[in-house]
Scaffold this motif. Sequence first.
Motif, short mmCIF file in Angstrom:
data_model
loop_
_atom_site.label_atom_id
_atom_site.label_comp_id
_atom_site.label_asym_id
_atom_site.label_seq_id
_atom_site.Cartn_x
_atom_site.Cartn_y
_atom_site.Cartn_z
N ALA A 1 0.83 -1.21 0.00
CA ALA A 1 0.00 0.00 0.00
C ALA A 1 0.86 1.26 0.00
O ALA A 1 0.58 2.22 -0.74
CB ALA A 1 -0.92 -0.02 1.22
N ILE A 2 1.94 1.27 0.81
CA ILE A 2 2.79 2.46 0.88
C ILE A 2 3.43 2.75 -0.47
O ILE A 2 3.40 3.89 -0.98
CB ILE A 2 3.87 2.27 1.97
CG1 ILE A 2 3.23 2.20 3.35
CG2 ILE A 2 4.87 3.42 1.92
CD1 ILE A 2 4.20 1.81 4.44
N ILE A 3 4.03 1.73 -1.07
CA ILE A 3 4.70 1.92 -2.36
C ILE A 3 3.70 2.29 -3.44
O ILE A 3 3.92 3.20 -4.26
CB ILE A 3 5.49 0.65 -2.74
CG1 ILE A 3 6.61 0.41 -1.73
CG2 ILE A 3 6.05 0.76 -4.14
CD1 ILE A 3 7.34 -0.90 -1.91
N GLY A 4 2.56 1.58 -3.46
CA GLY A 4 1.57 1.82 -4.52
C GLY A 4 0.94 3.19 -4.44
O GLY A 4 0.86 3.93 -5.43
N PHE A 5 0.47 3.59 -3.24
CA PHE A 5 -0.17 4.90 -3.10
C PHE A 5 0.85 6.03 -3.30
O PHE A 5 0.49 7.11 -3.78
CB PHE A 5 -0.86 5.01 -1.74
CG PHE A 5 -2.21 4.36 -1.70
CD1 PHE A 5 -3.27 4.87 -2.44
CD2 PHE A 5 -2.43 3.23 -0.93
CE1 PHE A 5 -4.52 4.28 -2.41
CE2 PHE A 5 -3.68 2.64 -0.90
CZ PHE A 5 -4.73 3.14 -1.64
N SER A 6 2.11 5.80 -2.90
CA SER A 6 3.14 6.82 -3.16
C SER A 6 3.30 7.03 -4.65
O SER A 6 3.46 8.17 -5.12
CB SER A 6 4.47 6.39 -2.53
OG SER A 6 4.36 6.28 -1.14
N ARG A 7 3.26 5.95 -5.40
CA ARG A 7 3.39 6.06 -6.85
C ARG A 7 2.20 6.82 -7.45
O ARG A 7 2.38 7.70 -8.31
CB ARG A 7 3.47 4.64 -7.43
CG ARG A 7 3.44 4.57 -8.94
CD ARG A 7 4.75 5.04 -9.57
NE ARG A 7 4.68 4.92 -11.01
CZ ARG A 7 5.00 3.80 -11.67
NH1 ARG A 7 5.39 2.72 -10.99
NH2 ARG A 7 4.93 3.75 -12.98
N LEU A 8 0.97 6.50 -6.97
CA LEU A 8 -0.21 7.20 -7.49
C LEU A 8 -0.18 8.68 -7.11
O LEU A 8 -0.52 9.55 -7.91
CB LEU A 8 -1.48 6.55 -6.92
CG LEU A 8 -1.81 5.14 -7.44
CD1 LEU A 8 -3.03 4.59 -6.71
CD2 LEU A 8 -2.08 5.18 -8.94
N LEU A 9 0.25 8.96 -5.88
CA LEU A 9 0.30 10.35 -5.43
C LEU A 9 1.36 11.13 -6.21
O LEU A 9 1.14 12.31 -6.57
CB LEU A 9 0.61 10.39 -3.92
CG LEU A 9 0.61 11.76 -3.25
CD1 LEU A 9 -0.75 12.45 -3.42
CD2 LEU A 9 0.97 11.63 -1.77
#
Length: 607
Positions: free
Chosen positions: A251-259
């Motif tokens: 979740a941290i890596i994925g949402f950081s990428r989306l953000l």
Amino acid sequence: MLFAIGLLASTVFWTQLGSLAWFGQLILFSFTVVLAFYLGSALTRAWLGFQVRQSLIESGEEDPDQHDMAGKEFFQSLAHTVHRLNRQQRVLLNGYEEEKRRLMSVESCLNGFVVEFTVTVHGHIYVDNADTSLERFFPVTRAQFIADWSVVLKHIDPKYHAPLRTVLSRPEAFPNRESVVFSELRRSGVEPRYFQLTVQREAKPAGVCMYAVCLDVSDLVLAKEQAESADRAKSEFLGTISHELRTPLNAIIGFSRLLEEQLKDPELRSDVRNISSSATSLHLILSDVLEYSRIQANGLKLEVSPFDLDAMVRQVHALNQNLAIKKNIEFSVVNDVGGPCLVFGDANRLRQVVQNLVSNALKFTDTGYVKLKLSTSAPSQGRVEVFLEVADSGIGISQGAIQKLFQRFSQGSREINRQYGGTGLGLAICKGLVELMGGRIDVSSEPGLGSVFTVSLNLSVARSLGSEKTVKPFEPAARALDVLVVDDHPINIKLLDRYLGKRGHRVARATGGIEAVRLCESQYFDLVLMDIDMPDMDGHEATRLIRASHTAASCHSFICALSGLSDDKNMALSAESGMNLHLTKPVSFEQLDQLIEELCQKPAPVH
């Protein structure tokens, strides 16, 4: 001889007796008696001496000609010899009794018993001898066992009867040594004892002679079961930790990428990128721990295929070139081969080793150089010695630190750990991987003068690389896909929903395996992203039910496992359940983009 002398003397005596006076008759009689006595004594002494000498020779005494009987009175010598032989007999008997006592002590201390068998050419088994220790382990007497060895089988678990008969009734002396483990019958409330029967065979004219030792190995079996139980518990613990840690990391890596994709401010984008980078570093540490555990448990398998060593080395160089430029370090590649070097091996694992060594060299070098060198020996019988050398001008390593360099969780010093960080697992993993490939890794270093790490491998020469898959650059999806996301963690569902929705795909959600099966029954999905660890029904079982249902609308859909477990066992379970692909969390968007692109190339199904 004595009879002949007596007969001759009697003939002379009786023929001359009548012609002599009484005085002459007395003298002749006396002379005859004395002569017979002396001749008989001499002959008797000679015969007894001969017999004694022969006995001395047979008993291993010294040369009778030099024996201490010479020059002595015969009967005194004879008495002395008999006394000495009696004394030797007593010594031998005492020695025999002592050895017998020792043997009985050994048998009583031995946690088992010894049996001697004979097997005829027709496979019939006869017991030649058995020690009484047998009676301590089985409720049969020694005499009963010698008369019929099979009486002991009724006290042994029936599933071991066939293996025991096979080992004992083998009519040939090969293999000359063989073992089998068996247990006694299980009784209510009592753990059965385990035994190991080891036989040593020897060919004899009458058949095969077997010397068998049967040992009670219950403690060893119990220790083995406890070790296996502990290993299973460790594997389950690592699996749980892996799943629980990878889920929030995903979740941290994925949402950081989306953000990061949405932000316009460069400073904010840099902050988000730092969050993503830190999460990625944490993921790498977790992967190191799991990788080392797999190596220790022999759960890692190599994937051997032809590859180019030169290309692999240059890939590692290109991957680390930016860091070298940033630190103003000279980073060079030297290929003594002078061109491509095709070999068979696991290119990914070897690249992992070289990457780790280069990464360490760049990390511990502030000024100077890092050199990556490839050299090989001349090919011989289809194989070649490969040497991969990573040299640097960094801080170096002391001789004391080198001794523990390849130990797990070990670094040169606490100061180095505080300054440079790391888990101390990288070199332990490198050593394990290189040894798994049949090679070795060596290091030479001095503090302040840099280090040289050398990987030595013996690999088979390849003639060509075979067919290679080409990776196409990412392009926008050709069509919108219907995707089912199955995960019991709402954060993971939200992440994949956002990611897929931004790319124009239609997303359905399921929070468990049972709900996923129900949705797949009624609706077709181009792609099912299936979590494995779920409370109601795991992803493997859900996939099996979907594949087995001929009425399910999505029974032939592409199902991809998304799991925190990446070991061979779980990947094999995914394949066996009917999944098309197994990806490990945190899943990179690049992997999903590539998968979706391949699915978009297929024609849309007609409903």
